[in-house]
Motif scaffolding. Sequence first.
Motif, PDB file in Angstrom:
ATOM      1  N   ILE A 132      15.726  55.192  21.459  1.00 39.00           N
ATOM      2  CA  ILE A 132      17.035  55.568  22.001  1.00 39.00           C
ATOM      3  C   ILE A 132      17.841  56.457  21.054  1.00 39.00           C
ATOM      4  CG2 ILE A 132      17.153  53.524  23.461  1.00 39.00           C
ATOM      5  CD1 ILE A 132      18.939  52.190  21.460  1.00 39.00           C
ATOM      6  N   ASN A 133      17.452  56.496  19.782  1.00 40.01           N
ATOM      7  CA  ASN A 133      18.217  57.311  18.821  1.00 40.01           C
ATOM      8  C   ASN A 133      17.610  58.685  18.567  1.00 40.01           C
ATOM      9  OD1 ASN A 133      20.547  55.676  17.836  1.00 40.01           O
ATOM     10  ND2 ASN A 133      18.928  54.198  17.401  1.00 40.01           N
ATOM     11  N   ILE A 134      16.645  59.095  19.393  1.00 37.61           N
ATOM     12  CA  ILE A 134      16.059  60.427  19.245  1.00 37.61           C
ATOM     13  C   ILE A 134      17.070  61.488  19.668  1.00 37.61           C
ATOM     14  CG2 ILE A 134      14.269  62.006  20.085  1.00 37.61           C
ATOM     15  CD1 ILE A 134      12.459  59.597  20.477  1.00 37.61           C
ATOM     16  N   LYS A 135      17.223  62.501  18.835  1.00 34.74           N
ATOM     17  CA  LYS A 135      18.059  63.653  19.164  1.00 34.74           C
ATOM     18  C   LYS A 135      17.167  64.868  19.381  1.00 34.74           C
ATOM     19  CE  LYS A 135      22.105  62.122  16.496  1.00 34.74           C
ATOM     20  NZ  LYS A 135      23.061  62.470  15.419  1.00 34.74           N
ATOM     21  N   ARG A 136      17.705  65.856  20.092  1.00 35.90           N
ATOM     22  CA  ARG A 136      16.902  67.058  20.358  1.00 35.90           C
ATOM     23  C   ARG A 136      16.501  67.741  19.062  1.00 35.90           C
ATOM     24  NH1 ARG A 136      13.711  70.088  20.621  1.00 35.90           N
ATOM     25  NH2 ARG A 136      13.217  71.737  22.126  1.00 35.90           N
ATOM     26  N   SER A 137      17.348  67.676  18.055  1.00 34.93           N
ATOM     27  CA  SER A 137      17.036  68.316  16.775  1.00 34.93           C
ATOM     28  C   SER A 137      15.922  67.596  16.017  1.00 34.93           C
ATOM     29  CB  SER A 137      18.290  68.364  15.898  1.00 34.93           C
ATOM     30  OG  SER A 137      18.855  67.071  15.751  1.00 34.93           O
ATOM     31  N   ASP A 138      15.565  66.388  16.465  1.00 33.38           N
ATOM     32  CA  ASP A 138      14.487  65.633  15.821  1.00 33.38           C
ATOM     33  C   ASP A 138      13.114  66.002  16.383  1.00 33.38           C
ATOM     34  OD1 ASP A 138      16.393  64.174  14.390  1.00 33.38           O
ATOM     35  OD2 ASP A 138      16.546  62.640  15.950  1.00 33.38           O
ATOM     36  N   ILE A 148       8.026  64.028  16.347  1.00 36.56           N
ATOM     37  CA  ILE A 148       9.349  63.423  16.483  1.00 36.56           C
ATOM     38  C   ILE A 148       9.733  62.837  15.131  1.00 36.56           C
ATOM     39  CG2 ILE A 148      10.753  61.698  17.668  1.00 36.56           C
ATOM     40  CD1 ILE A 148       8.800  61.831  20.003  1.00 36.56           C
ATOM     41  N   PHE A 149      10.842  63.289  14.602  1.00 38.15           N
ATOM     42  CA  PHE A 149      11.318  62.773  13.323  1.00 38.15           C
ATOM     43  C   PHE A 149      12.121  61.501  13.559  1.00 38.15           C
ATOM     44  CE2 PHE A 149      14.637  62.637   9.969  1.00 38.15           C
ATOM     45  CZ  PHE A 149      13.798  62.435   8.880  1.00 38.15           C
ATOM     46  N   ILE A 150      11.662  60.394  12.974  1.00 31.30           N
ATOM     47  CA  ILE A 150      12.369  59.121  13.067  1.00 31.30           C
ATOM     48  C   ILE A 150      13.197  58.970  11.801  1.00 31.30           C
ATOM     49  CG2 ILE A 150      12.142  56.627  13.347  1.00 31.30           C
ATOM     50  CD1 ILE A 150      11.132  58.219  15.742  1.00 31.30           C
ATOM     51  N   GLU A 151      14.494  59.125  11.942  1.00 32.83           N
ATOM     52  CA  GLU A 151      15.370  59.151  10.766  1.00 32.83           C
ATOM     53  C   GLU A 151      15.378  57.821  10.034  1.00 32.83           C
ATOM     54  OE1 GLU A 151      19.982  60.271   9.552  1.00 32.83           O
ATOM     55  OE2 GLU A 151      19.284  60.515  11.604  1.00 32.83           O
ATOM     56  N   SER A 152      15.422  56.729  10.784  1.00 33.87           N
ATOM     57  CA  SER A 152      15.387  55.407  10.158  1.00 33.87           C
ATOM     58  C   SER A 152      14.714  54.425  11.093  1.00 33.87           C
ATOM     59  CB  SER A 152      16.808  54.917   9.830  1.00 33.87           C
ATOM     60  OG  SER A 152      17.554  54.742  11.013  1.00 33.87           O
ATOM     61  N   SER A 153      14.010  53.471  10.505  1.00 36.37           N
ATOM     62  CA  SER A 153      13.345  52.449  11.301  1.00 36.37           C
ATOM     63  C   SER A 153      13.306  51.157  10.511  1.00 36.37           C
ATOM     64  CB  SER A 153      11.928  52.885  11.684  1.00 36.37           C
ATOM     65  OG  SER A 153      11.102  52.971  10.545  1.00 36.37           O
ATOM     66  N   LYS A 154      12.859  50.118  11.157  1.00 35.83           N
ATOM     67  CA  LYS A 154      12.855  48.774  10.580  1.00 35.83           C
ATOM     68  C   LYS A 154      12.046  48.700   9.288  1.00 35.83           C
ATOM     69  CE  LYS A 154      11.455  44.092  11.919  1.00 35.83           C
ATOM     70  NZ  LYS A 154      10.877  43.281  13.023  1.00 35.83           N
ATOM     71  N   THR A 155      10.939  49.414   9.220  1.00 33.57           N
ATOM     72  CA  THR A 155      10.062  49.334   8.058  1.00 33.57           C
ATOM     73  C   THR A 155      10.300  50.441   7.037  1.00 33.57           C
ATOM     74  OG1 THR A 155       8.387  50.525   9.355  1.00 33.57           O
ATOM     75  CG2 THR A 155       8.211  48.130   9.274  1.00 33.57           C
ATOM     76  N   ASP A 156      11.236  51.335   7.322  1.00 40.46           N
ATOM     77  CA  ASP A 156      11.529  52.432   6.397  1.00 40.46           C
ATOM     78  C   ASP A 156      12.671  51.995   5.482  1.00 40.46           C
ATOM     79  OD1 ASP A 156      11.790  54.846   5.108  1.00 40.46           O
ATOM     80  OD2 ASP A 156      12.769  55.862   6.782  1.00 40.46           O
ATOM     81  N   ILE A 157      12.328  51.200   4.450  1.00 43.84           N
ATOM     82  CA  ILE A 157      13.364  50.565   3.642  1.00 43.84           C
ATOM     83  C   ILE A 157      14.155  51.571   2.804  1.00 43.84           C
ATOM     84  CG2 ILE A 157      12.206  48.337   3.551  1.00 43.84           C
ATOM     85  CD1 ILE A 157      11.124  49.053   0.817  1.00 43.84           C
ATOM     86  N   TYR A 158      13.584  52.723   2.494  1.00 43.74           N
ATOM     87  CA  TYR A 158      14.284  53.727   1.694  1.00 43.74           C
ATOM     88  C   TYR A 158      14.931  54.820   2.548  1.00 43.74           C
ATOM     89  CZ  TYR A 158      11.861  51.500  -2.162  1.00 43.74           C
ATOM     90  OH  TYR A 158      11.402  50.579  -3.066  1.00 43.74           O
ATOM     91  N   ARG A 159      14.796  54.693   3.868  1.00 43.17           N
ATOM     92  CA  ARG A 159      15.404  55.647   4.814  1.00 43.17           C
ATOM     93  C   ARG A 159      14.984  57.086   4.528  1.00 43.17           C
ATOM     94  NH1 ARG A 159      15.720  51.406   6.739  1.00 43.17           N
ATOM     95  NH2 ARG A 159      17.522  50.375   7.663  1.00 43.17           N
ATOM     96  N   ASP A 160      13.713  57.245   4.192  1.00 41.73           N
ATOM     97  CA  ASP A 160      13.192  58.594   3.957  1.00 41.73           C
ATOM     98  C   ASP A 160      12.871  59.292   5.273  1.00 41.73           C
ATOM     99  OD1 ASP A 160      13.323  58.338   1.208  1.00 41.73           O
ATOM    100  OD2 ASP A 160      11.348  57.407   1.083  1.00 41.73           O
ATOM    101  N   GLY A 161      12.699  58.505   6.318  1.00 44.79           N
ATOM    102  CA  GLY A 161      12.316  59.072   7.606  1.00 44.79           C
ATOM    103  C   GLY A 161      10.814  59.277   7.694  1.00 44.79           C
TER     104      GLY A 161
END
Length: 294
Positions: A132-138, A148-161
């Motif tokens: 639901i958080n996908i943007k067109r720029s991703d 598709i660039f996932i900016e943050s997720s449950k397992t991405d603890i450092y938020r590197d994407g």
Amino acid sequence: NSFLRFKKWAKEQGIEESELFPSKPLHVSIYLACLVQRANSPSPIVDAFYGIKWAHDLVGFNSPTDNQFVKNIMEGGKRIVAKPVQKKEPITVENLRCMYLKLFECNNLYNQRIICMVLLAFAGFLRSSELINIKRSDIQFLPDHIEIFIESSKTDIYRDGTRVVIARTFSYMCPVSNFELYLRLAGIQDDSEEYVFCAISKSGSGYRLRNREKPLSYTRVRELFIEAFTGIVDNIKVYGLHSLRSGGATASAVRGIPDRIFKRHGRWRSESAKDGYVQDPLSERLSVSKELGL
């Protein structure tokens, strides 16, 4: 807030302020035991334990939560109120095919939205929050796949994407071509930074996106999922949005995709986490006893 609730309880029990902070292990143990009596999940007990610990650590006091008896009360309470995990059944490719044939209409934006969301979540092993958080720029469309660039997720603890890649299958259920159709129907421009999956309102004989600065809520997506698969699966209550991620993982495992590849595709941090999403078909499970030579 958890510590303040403890303070309120202590005051109601007539515990003196001088005995409250630093707190005594006996008082904390009784408080946790009281929470066990009325809690419906482990969360209030865990929150209280760590709230009290945080307050004491903050000012350098010895925390009563370091006491072994208090720890035992917390662990025992968690087991008492814990409920068994009821994992959702995985959606199958045949379920997706039936859903597509039920909903697809050439210029129906409303139906194309859930078709697109379901296919992307299944093919990309996407969590609902990621979807639901996908943007067109991703999004980047390429000749044979989409990224598709996932900016943050449950397992991405450092938020590197991370980047999820989904191949073009060139079939009528191709996630990429259905996504392109949705973006075209929705009128989302390539250079837009708006959310892709937004609320839709009726406009004349068709539909249009509204409030593009705000994504759909989890609750609304779940409603759309139930609406799409009701009548297709036997018992809709045992299915949920996680069924799409689980279904994609199960389909990959059944088709012999190497564990390393689909573990990376699903962005799991451990083997046990990955295996929890895969439901082995009955034929595979029976093969174990068939090969025992009995």
